[in-house]
Structure formats: C-alpha cells, structure tokens
Design a protein around this motif. Structure first.
Motif, mmCIF file in Angstrom:
data_model
loop_
_atom_site.group_PDB
_atom_site.id
_atom_site.type_symbol
_atom_site.label_atom_id
_atom_site.label_comp_id
_atom_site.label_asym_id
_atom_site.label_seq_id
_atom_site.Cartn_x
_atom_site.Cartn_y
_atom_site.Cartn_z
ATOM 1 N N UNK B 143 0.720 -1.138 0.162
ATOM 2 C CA UNK B 143 0.117 -0.039 0.134
ATOM 3 C C UNK B 143 0.884 1.065 -0.141
ATOM 4 N N UNK B 144 0.825 2.291 -0.852
ATOM 5 C CA UNK B 144 1.375 3.410 -1.079
ATOM 6 C C UNK B 144 0.370 4.254 -1.016
ATOM 7 N N UNK B 145 0.501 5.375 -0.009
ATOM 8 C CA UNK B 145 -0.384 6.693 -0.070
ATOM 9 C C UNK B 145 -0.147 7.420 -1.118
ATOM 10 N N UNK B 146 -1.450 7.931 -1.946
ATOM 11 C CA UNK B 146 -1.143 8.705 -2.910
ATOM 12 C C UNK B 146 -0.193 10.009 -2.799
ATOM 13 N N UNK B 147 -0.226 10.684 -1.702
ATOM 14 C CA UNK B 147 0.486 11.571 -1.485
ATOM 15 C C UNK B 147 2.147 11.275 -1.711
ATOM 16 N N UNK B 148 2.418 10.164 -1.332
ATOM 17 C CA UNK B 148 3.872 9.633 -1.595
ATOM 18 C C UNK B 148 4.068 9.203 -2.968
ATOM 19 N N UNK B 149 2.991 8.903 -3.723
ATOM 20 C CA UNK B 149 3.272 8.820 -5.331
ATOM 21 C C UNK B 149 3.356 10.210 -5.798
ATOM 22 N N UNK B 150 2.596 11.094 -5.438
ATOM 23 C CA UNK B 150 2.677 12.338 -5.878
ATOM 24 C C UNK B 150 4.187 12.863 -5.809
ATOM 25 N N UNK B 151 4.776 12.690 -4.673
ATOM 26 C CA UNK B 151 6.151 13.253 -4.604
ATOM 27 C C UNK B 151 7.053 12.798 -5.550
ATOM 28 N N UNK B 152 6.942 11.546 -5.749
ATOM 29 C CA UNK B 152 7.791 10.855 -6.862
ATOM 30 C C UNK B 152 7.448 11.316 -8.361
ATOM 31 N N UNK B 153 6.290 11.449 -8.473
ATOM 32 C CA UNK B 153 5.619 11.733 -9.962
ATOM 33 C C UNK B 153 6.132 13.085 -10.390
#
Lengths: 195, 195
Positions: B143-153
């Motif tokens: 599980x990876x929170x969207x906020x952490x995904x946004x950072x890498x994106x």
C-alpha cells in the motif's frame, strides 16, 4: 461545435439536426447533460464524479502490425453497479440516471435487481445514493433518494405497481435546476438535503 | 477450481499450470486477487468497492435477428480515472493497482498523467486515495499513499528518477497482508492508518 454566441465552428461537419443555441436541453440526452455537468464540476473543483464505462465482454481482439489493437467481437454486459459515482464535500456519491418518455410514471423495468442491491449496500455503508429521473415529455429532471426508490421497488413484489407515479416523484423528489454549465445541477439538491 | 482442503474439483478442466493449494498467491494476477478480495468485502458487508470496466470506444455494432448485439469493431481507450473506487466505513476510497516484474523499483511509466490528476482531485476533496503495488519477484504487495506517489511523480519532471525505489516503498509503504478470502487485504492497512 456550437459556441455560446450561437455561431457554429467553421470546422464542424454539416449537421442535419442543428442544436438550438437557446440554452434549452432539448436534443441532448440525459447522459450527455450529466457528463457535461460532471466535467463542469471537475473543472470548477466542485466534485469528482465520473460515469463508469459501459461493461463489455471482450471475446476476440486483433493485433495488427503497427496499429492499435482492434476488438473484433464483444458483447454488452449488464452493469452490476450504478453508472455514476465519486466524491462531493468529502462524501461518497452514487447514482443511476434514467430518462423516460412516459408522461405519468417511471417504469421500474428501467432498473435491475443488481443495481438495487448495490444501492442498498452503498446506503448501508453511509454513502449518498439516489436516482436522477428525467421525464422527457415534461422536460423535467428529478432527484429521487434511493430510500424512496427502494420502497417502490420492494412494493412491486408485494403486489404493488411496477412503476413510480409521476405525481409521487413531483411531490417526493426534488426538481433539479438547469443551468448552462451544470445542465443537471444535482449538487444543488445535495446541498439542500445534506449540508 | 481448488478447494481449501487442497483437493481439486473433479469438474475442473485439465490445467497445464496447476495452482498450488498452499494459499500462496502465485499464478493469480493482482487484478484477480483484488477482485476476489472485493467480492469478499461485499459478501461480508465490509466495503463496497468495484473495479471499473475497461473503457472501450465502440465503433461498429451488429444487431443480428434474435441474438444479442455484437460489437464488431472497438478500441481500447486510456482510462481517465483509477480502476477502483467505492466506500469503506463511510469514506470514499479510490485506488489504482499495478504489478511489476522489476525487483528494485516501480517504474512510473505504469501510471498516466490523467490518473495522477484524478488522484490529486480525489485527495483534495477528502477521499482516501492510494496505490497497490505488487513486486511479483518478491511476492510482496504494498500500500502506498497517493501523497507519496505524487512526490515521486512530480520529482521526475524536476530531473528526478523515473521510478520509485523498492527500498523506499518497503520503508514508506505498508505491506498488505494476504489471507485466503481477502487475498489483498488492504482495508487492514486503512484501519491502521485512518481509523
């Protein structure tokens, strides 16, 4: 494409049934109106609500060289949920939309048992669940809460009628306002009922 | 079909790659595992979460007499949202799920800008938004929170890397437990993080 000033785009193809530029919703289907509304809600940061794609059973796909995959055989499947869901003011929103040419009632044959089961589950879990019903002869679009739909749905199996009277929906539903940008401005109804 | 006691159903067809009856998730795709999980959540009244149908652009349909309509030409469209949404404990839930054969990182090319835009909108409106990422070589699902995904994106457009390191996901994601009925038991992670 038509612009708000009523002039047609010069690149548009000839159209046998030109749309009237008088802001009425004649000629647009309920689905088109809701899609436009949802796009406006998204663009204006009001709500994030999308129509689910039509479920298709894909049987055969061709993969031509240097081109996109082509579906060569597929069938329409019955939806197991409602068509629309998303989020508004932090709440889960779920609804089905149907239009009828009937003047005096909304036939329950427009809805499937699967969809009722889904709506009941959503309601139990605390989601905001409803129907949008358009009577095309009256050019009126109503909001009807799922709980009121459940009543009529369940009654039909106890010897009740197989349709919801227009007069009932007039009295117990809410007329959804029409504006140019939000052609089926259903969040206005949600604001009054829930917030 | 395999039963929990490890015996195969006698009606099952011969299968070149027999499933191991050891409750591991080898051989099932992440999508299949999540679908089974969502069915279990629905049946146990835990949550109402569905996969959206694959969006298809339908170009030609035949209507044979006395048979169902057949799609004769169609194309796959890129999804404008994530694949899964629904409601859990009264909250709007929205996620995308991807598996990778990569051992050391999750390539961001698995995600599209449209999906990120959608997830950001959902997050802003107060929905619970995340990714489920499976590293098939490690047989681990995170599980990876969207906020952490946004950072890498967002970082990738500032000269950053085009993938999220496995080690980052190990440290900053949550390993999703596997059970027989809920093969990707992601609501357990939601319980810990949000409730």
């Amino acid at each position: 494409m038509n612009y708000p000033n009523g002039k047609r785009s010069t690149v548009s193809k000839p159209d046998k049934t030109p749309k009237k530029p008088d802001f009425s919703n004649r000629g647009m289907t309920l689905e088109e109106d809701i899609n436009v509304t949802n796009e406006y809600y998204l663009a204006s940061n009001t709500a994030v609500i999308h129509k689910k794609p039509t479920p298709v059973q894909i049987v055969r796909v061709d993969y031509p060289k240097r081109s996109a995959a082509v579906i060569k055989e597929g069938y329409f499947k019955q939806a197991s949920t409602t068509d629309y869901n998303g989020i508004y003011r932090g709440n889960y929103i779920d609804f089905e939309a149907k239009e009828t040419r009937n003047k005096t009632s909304f036939p329950l044959s427009n809805i499937h048992q699967h969809q009722i089961d889904h709506m009941k589950a959503v309601h139990e879990h605390g989601g905001i669940c409803f129907m949008i019903i358009r009577f095309t002869p009256h050019q009126e679009t109503f909001f009807l809460s799922a709980v009121k739909l459940f009543y009529w749905w369940d009654e039909q199996y106890k010897g009740g009628r197989k349709s919801i009277p227009y007069s009932y929906i007039q009295r117990n539903g809410k007329l959804i306002p029409f504006t140019y940008q939000a052609r089926v401005d259903y969040v206005k109804v949600l604001d009054k009922l829930f917030f």
